[in-house]
Design an enzyme around this catalytic site. Sequence first.
Site, PDB file in Angstrom:
ATOM      1  N   GLU A 111      22.382  48.727  45.805  1.00  0.00           N
ATOM      2  CA  GLU A 111      21.948  47.660  45.231  1.00  0.00           C
ATOM      3  C   GLU A 111      22.831  46.895  44.171  1.00  0.00           C
ATOM      4  OE1 GLU A 111      20.356  50.463  45.624  1.00  0.00           O
ATOM      5  OE2 GLU A 111      18.617  50.001  46.837  1.00  0.00           O
ATOM      6  N   GLU A 151      18.468  45.120  51.841  1.00  0.00           N
ATOM      7  CA  GLU A 151      18.263  46.113  52.866  1.00  0.00           C
ATOM      8  C   GLU A 151      17.409  45.836  53.886  1.00  0.00           C
ATOM      9  OE1 GLU A 151      17.873  49.284  50.058  1.00  0.00           O
ATOM     10  OE2 GLU A 151      19.812  48.899  49.072  1.00  0.00           O
ATOM     11  N   HIS A 193       8.165  53.533  43.838  1.00  0.00           N
ATOM     12  CA  HIS A 193       7.618  52.416  44.747  1.00  0.00           C
ATOM     13  C   HIS A 193       6.464  51.864  43.950  1.00  0.00           C
ATOM     14  CE1 HIS A 193       9.900  55.105  47.695  1.00  0.00           C
ATOM     15  NE2 HIS A 193       9.902  53.886  48.443  1.00  0.00           N
ATOM     16  N   GLY A 216      11.475  50.219  41.946  1.00  0.00           N
ATOM     17  CA  GLY A 216      12.097  51.426  41.327  1.00  0.00           C
ATOM     18  C   GLY A 216      13.687  51.445  41.675  1.00  0.00           C
TER      19      GLY A 216
HETATM   20  C1  LIG Z   1      18.282  52.972  45.591  1.00  0.00           C
HETATM   21  C2  LIG Z   1      17.382  53.006  46.762  1.00  0.00           C
HETATM   22  N1  LIG Z   1      17.265  51.822  47.392  1.00  0.00           N
HETATM   23  C3  LIG Z   1      16.522  51.773  48.361  1.00  0.00           C
HETATM   24  C4  LIG Z   1      15.776  52.882  48.734  1.00  0.00           C
HETATM   25  C5  LIG Z   1      14.735  52.492  49.906  1.00  0.00           C
HETATM   26  N2  LIG Z   1      15.125  53.573  51.037  1.00  0.00           N
HETATM   27  C6  LIG Z   1      14.339  54.616  51.091  1.00  0.00           C
HETATM   28  S1  LIG Z   1      15.010  55.409  52.355  1.00  0.00           S
HETATM   29  C7  LIG Z   1      16.244  54.399  52.978  1.00  0.00           C
HETATM   30  C8  LIG Z   1      17.200  54.612  53.924  1.00  0.00           C
HETATM   31  C9  LIG Z   1      18.087  55.832  53.818  1.00  0.00           C
HETATM   32  O1  LIG Z   1      18.810  56.016  54.521  1.00  0.00           O
HETATM   33  P1  LIG Z   1      19.531  57.278  54.885  1.00  0.00           P
HETATM   34  O2  LIG Z   1      20.355  57.657  53.547  1.00  0.00           O
HETATM   35  O3  LIG Z   1      20.396  57.303  56.169  1.00  0.00           O
HETATM   36  O4  LIG Z   1      18.655  58.383  55.022  1.00  0.00           O
HETATM   37  P2  LIG Z   1      17.359  58.672  56.108  1.00  0.00           P
HETATM   38  O5  LIG Z   1      16.367  58.088  55.606  1.00  0.00           O
HETATM   39  O6  LIG Z   1      18.121  58.251  57.167  1.00  0.00           O
HETATM   40  O7  LIG Z   1      17.233  60.236  55.789  1.00  0.00           O
HETATM   41  C10 LIG Z   1      15.865  53.105  52.045  1.00  0.00           C
HETATM   42  C11 LIG Z   1      16.726  52.126  51.981  1.00  0.00           C
HETATM   43  C12 LIG Z   1      15.753  53.947  48.143  1.00  0.00           C
HETATM   44  N3  LIG Z   1      14.917  55.113  48.266  1.00  0.00           N
HETATM   45  N4  LIG Z   1      16.489  54.152  47.040  1.00  0.00           N
END
Ligand SMILES: Cc1ncc(C[n+]2csc(CCOP(=O)(O)OP(=O)(O)O)c2C)c(N)n1
Lengths: 326, 326, 364, 364
Positions: A60, A29, A129, A85
């Site tokens: 993941e 990602e 985190h 995490g």
């Molecule tokens: C399982 C997981 N993988 C990766 C992350 C890291 N992460 C936090 S926000 C995000 C993007 C989320 O995008 P979206 O679902 O579109 O929500 P937005 O932030 O745009 O509101 C990522 C990859 C996470 N929090 N949880």
Amino acid sequence: MSKLTLSKALNEGLRRALEADPKVMIMGEDVGKLGGVFRVTDGLQKDFGEHRVVDTPLAESGIIGTAIGLALRGYRPVCEIQFDGFVFPATDQIISQLAKMRYRSRGKISLPVVIRIPCGGGIGAVEHHSESPEAYFTHAAGLRVVACADAADAYSMIQLAIASDDPVIFFEPKRRYWDKGEVDTTAPLDSAQPLDRARVVLAGTDVTLLSYGPLVRTCVEAAMAVARERSVEVIDLRSLSPLDMATIGESVRRTGRCVVAHEAPVYSGLGAEIAARVTEACFYHLEAPVLRVGGFATPYPPSRLEEHYLPDLDRILDGVDRAFSY
Amino acid sequence: MSKLTLSKALNEGLRRALEADPKVMIMGEDVGKLGGVFRVTDGLQKDFGEHRVVDTPLAESGIIGTAIGLALRGYRPVCEIQFDGFVFPATDQIISQLAKMRYRSRGKISLPVVIRIPCGGGIGAVEHHSESPEAYFTHAAGLRVVACADAADAYSMIQLAIASDDPVIFFEPKRRYWDKGEVDTTAPLDSAQPLDRARVVLAGTDVTLLSYGPLVRTCVEAAMAVARERSVEVIDLRSLSPLDMATIGESVRRTGRCVVAHEAPVYSGLGAEIAARVTEACFYHLEAPVLRVGGFATPYPPSRLEEHYLPDLDRILDGVDRAFSY
Amino acid sequence: MTETGLIQLLTPEGERVDNPAYPLDEAADIKGMYRDMVLVRRIDTEAIALQRHGELGLWASLLGQEAAQIGSGRALTPKDMAFPSYREHGVAWCRGLDPLRLLELFRGVSNGSWDPEEHKFHLYTIVIGDQTLHATGYAMGIQRDAAEDEAVIVYFGDGATSQGDVSEAFAWASVFNAPVVFFCQNNQWAISAPQDRQSRVPLYQRASGFGFPGVRVDGNDVLACHAVTRRALQAAREGQGPTLIEAYTYRMGAHTTTDDPTRYRLASDVEVWRLRDPIERVRSYLARSGQADSTFFAAIDAEANELGERIREGCRTLPDPAPLELFDHVYAGGSAILDDERERYAAYLESFEQTDTALEEAGL
Amino acid sequence: MTETGLIQLLTPEGERVDNPAYPLDEAADIKGMYRDMVLVRRIDTEAIALQRHGELGLWASLLGQEAAQIGSGRALTPKDMAFPSYREHGVAWCRGLDPLRLLELFRGVSNGSWDPEEHKFHLYTIVIGDQTLHATGYAMGIQRDAAEDEAVIVYFGDGATSQGDVSEAFAWASVFNAPVVFFCQNNQWAISAPQDRQSRVPLYQRASGFGFPGVRVDGNDVLACHAVTRRALQAAREGQGPTLIEAYTYRMGAHTTTDDPTRYRLASDVEVWRLRDPIERVRSYLARSGQADSTFFAAIDAEANELGERIREGCRTLPDPAPLELFDHVYAGGSAILDDERERYAAYLESFEQTDTALEEAGL
Ligand SMILES: Cc1ncc(C[n+]2csc(CCOP(=O)(O)OP(=O)(O)O)c2C)c(N)n1
Ligand SMILES: Cc1ncc(C[n+]2csc(CCOP(=O)(O)OP(=O)(O)O)c2C)c(N)n1
Ligand SMILES: [Mg+2]
Ligand SMILES: [Mg+2]
């Protein structure tokens, strides 16, 4: 020799690997255009293209599952899990598939997949985190689990991990990403210390202090702080599975005392395996039980409490002191 | 008193719990109409209806994730994971959500979810059907991890697990499902041994043999086999997290020797925690290092090799002998 | 759930019907498919018997799913890669795998000892759904190799569609337009769970939500399965991305040899499906259309008998692995920890042998 | 990806448009919604500033998503339960949560210290997608309670739709016909991943493959978001099962305060969306239709200023937890292992205090 941050050293190591073997790929990602949230993959997509540095969907299990498929096809995927995490949704693919495929196939299949995981706390982050999930993987035979602790080692370890025909879980100490160190980017890879060997970072005679990842530096600082009273040998384990018992055993038999420090909860953590194994291997040499300094048997706390949760110099020295109280 | 198989004892315990509290629910793959592949939930859907005994879609993360939601709503779901090897898709929900919710919410949320997992090998099964994944869960603070070993204990332990306001991972020794034992189904639950206490199964004076789940019986058999030469104290740990160190420590301080046996790989397994902790607690009493007898650092092998992989009476006695060689 | 929209080229009675979208491949070797189906059914029958006799630990029967497996398996070119679940004995057959390799697995002698690349047939995957992501990744590799004459097919059941991994595979395949065909054998049961426990609409529709085509084919019609799969694979090779095929069929037997389906389904339901037997309809068609006569059928039955004998014999003589093989193939790079365990265990085993020898020498 | 099929009741210019399927709720308090949006934007602005000043570890901005959150949040009855992700400050506001409870979380003082049942607003969930299953389970609980006047709404992003758990939640909700509304704020970005990395077709279509309706609404139109959510919740309460709502919007700010969006998107793209600001259009509408005048707007701005001040003050004085709170609330039933750790750590801390006291007493 150049002075690089740990993050940049990894970046250079990845670049080398991408250059050396067209089958090497990076996926995860935000690893492409953004260069990763820690910039470890910065600039690589630009230079190697979207086919080799892949921004994946947010999943993941998907990252590891497709990496397995790519490896079956002859590729060598280097996956990034964005934070410690978030590795858990991939557990099934890692433990039931990635770790076992060579065994299941009687050696016919190799899965040279690397899973990079920024790990550990100390950066004031929100939940999930700051975790140290290594013990969940050291129990799974078939995986190599390693942790780098400084820039120079990170540079070669990541390349060795990619070159390994075994799947490797590669932990990166996120709060050390911006620590700088001298890195010799001209040295040939085969002069590097093998991936499964521990490294004596500071020689000593009175007690063996074992650690890995983010706490190696803390341990060295601790050892230096008491250098006048005690001679502490600090070993960076590097390989968490398999453990390099030759190096560890030699040291403990010499010093007679051993302390293990890690950020993960002590309970059922990697320190347990080390303590059990060292005790069996060095029973008659031990003046004190192998002591463990680590996180408590609680979830990782809100960041305003993390200074209490994480072993710091004082708590490590407290552990060392206790080892002398026997 | 009636003679019940372990499977039937669990079934009776579940039935009791369903009767006692309308919020108790059972959910999982094939638990309803079929009564579970091991028949542990046999007849319960017929008697308590589809709303309380739910045949779920085929998705382990879904089972645990929705169980969390049901628990938030005040229900007490008892989830079945069909086999040990299929718990991994649910790891994220278990470790990042279920285990942590009480802590995250500062005690405002209780998640009284029980996850039943038939575990262990020895039944000639195909891959993924013979694993012992307990160590993956003992490292996660917030979870209780327990294992039952015989019918009588299974009957009360499952009820105690359901009554607990903590999430409980409940391991059932699948190759002992058809072992029979006397079960007193009339005894009140509060006379039962608490969930977090170990149990001395066989008193002894020379060495402490610790185990849980399927190997408890093997350990007792081993102890009896050598009863004329050695007095082996056998303890059934019951609670794998938290460990009942009071009971264990008292025994080891008395015997001076300790052997732990489990089916899971020794490397980074629960035996490591026990060895490390016992050594620290009983250092001056130990005549020998705490020794571990368990699975090897390999994936679970094809079933025709499992007799070599699994600790049996002879290997356990070999461990005991080694403890006397120091 | 309705059965409308089912693609069919051969009715249960064995009559050819036309479907303009799926013209019958002129080169389709219907007699060959018939033969395959009869032979894999024989493999299945023998394996069940072997399990009853204690020669296998378990067997997952494909009874009733021969058309879905042979029709799709025969649509693969030698270069295409197949990812099976654990019931795809018919596809294994099409990939040239000796059935004994499968029996090894269910006997507990190995976890899959064939070379997946040699047969272009991956190991069986028992954890439901996991292989769909492997297949998608493999297909992404094909894209990177710009290998335009290759595609991937992955097999899974109706139950598997509920697993998160399968949906992730759909999402990835769609986003990357990967050359993979998702072949879902909807045999209407996931052990005791009927198909409506996984979805309240026909499963082939799942694909559209992910942005790629889904089609439902009569899974008991080998010609239709063949035509539909061929077309989907061709589309994949041509860069049109994934397709979901739902082969609507029925699990005629138990889930596996340890299952007792009488606990959760009616014999009369099974009977309905017996009338749609995938082999019978081809046999009638071949006979009625004069493409085959009793000599042909007799020859195949004889071949099946031979095969059965070979399997029975072969299974009984499959050697057990040597104890120390336990420690092989865990790491490519070796492990000192494991070496130590191997050594200790070897010494331990030897101690028994020594005792035995000593006892023997002592005449005991 | 097209924007056709978008449900809209208020154009970006602030003109009311009619949609026969979604008549405007006569009781809809448009001025109240305007106020909410202005206030939550202020919370957001203050929080970003507080983070810049080191008072918060992180902040996830809702800038641009106010209409989606207030429109949907206001559609909830007091009995409905909401499951947020980590950006739903607007929904939190509608549930009567003091914004300081959110700041606590981003400050690292707690992981969520409010009582979810009291506010009918679950804790923030940071692991992407996990909460969709919790919401589905909760909705299954409502079914068991036969509580016909309750429904659940769960928030997640476009990125989350790729997670296996979200698809599992879709499957479960559909199969059990659970009273849950899946509210996807498609803000077009998952950190640096554009929406087409998650799907090649509009996300609302995902639902149909699972057998329930999906609808796409203008996520910057608070009236449309309100109407669409209200209807979906009502359907859920009436036993019609789940709905997927895709609120098509745009993340105007960085992903979080640590993100640098200039690395992956053009300022000009952001500008396009600035013209569709969710607050501006309501303001024009209210002004133009004579429902509100400058006094009204000024009063709200003043209220926002007050709120801002309260937040700044409140945040700075949020107390840190005491060190030993570290050990609280792990187990309901307690743990001797943990008690031991607590005790040892307390003694350890005390040893410093003793040293400090000794030093002090020694005048050092
Ligand atoms: C399982 C997981 N993988 C990766 C992350 C890291 N992460 C936090 S926000 C995000 C993007 C989320 O995008 P979206 O679902 O579109 O929500 P937005 O932030 O745009 O509101 C990522 C990859 C996470 N929090 N949880
Ligand atoms: C992750 C996982 N959970 C549970 C199981 C146990 N199990 C084996 S087969 C099966 C049913 C599978 O049904 P389906 O996908 O329809 O395939 P079929 O057996 O009908 O071919 C289950 C639940 C498993 N193998 N893997
Ligand atoms: Mg099925
Ligand atoms: Mg988004």
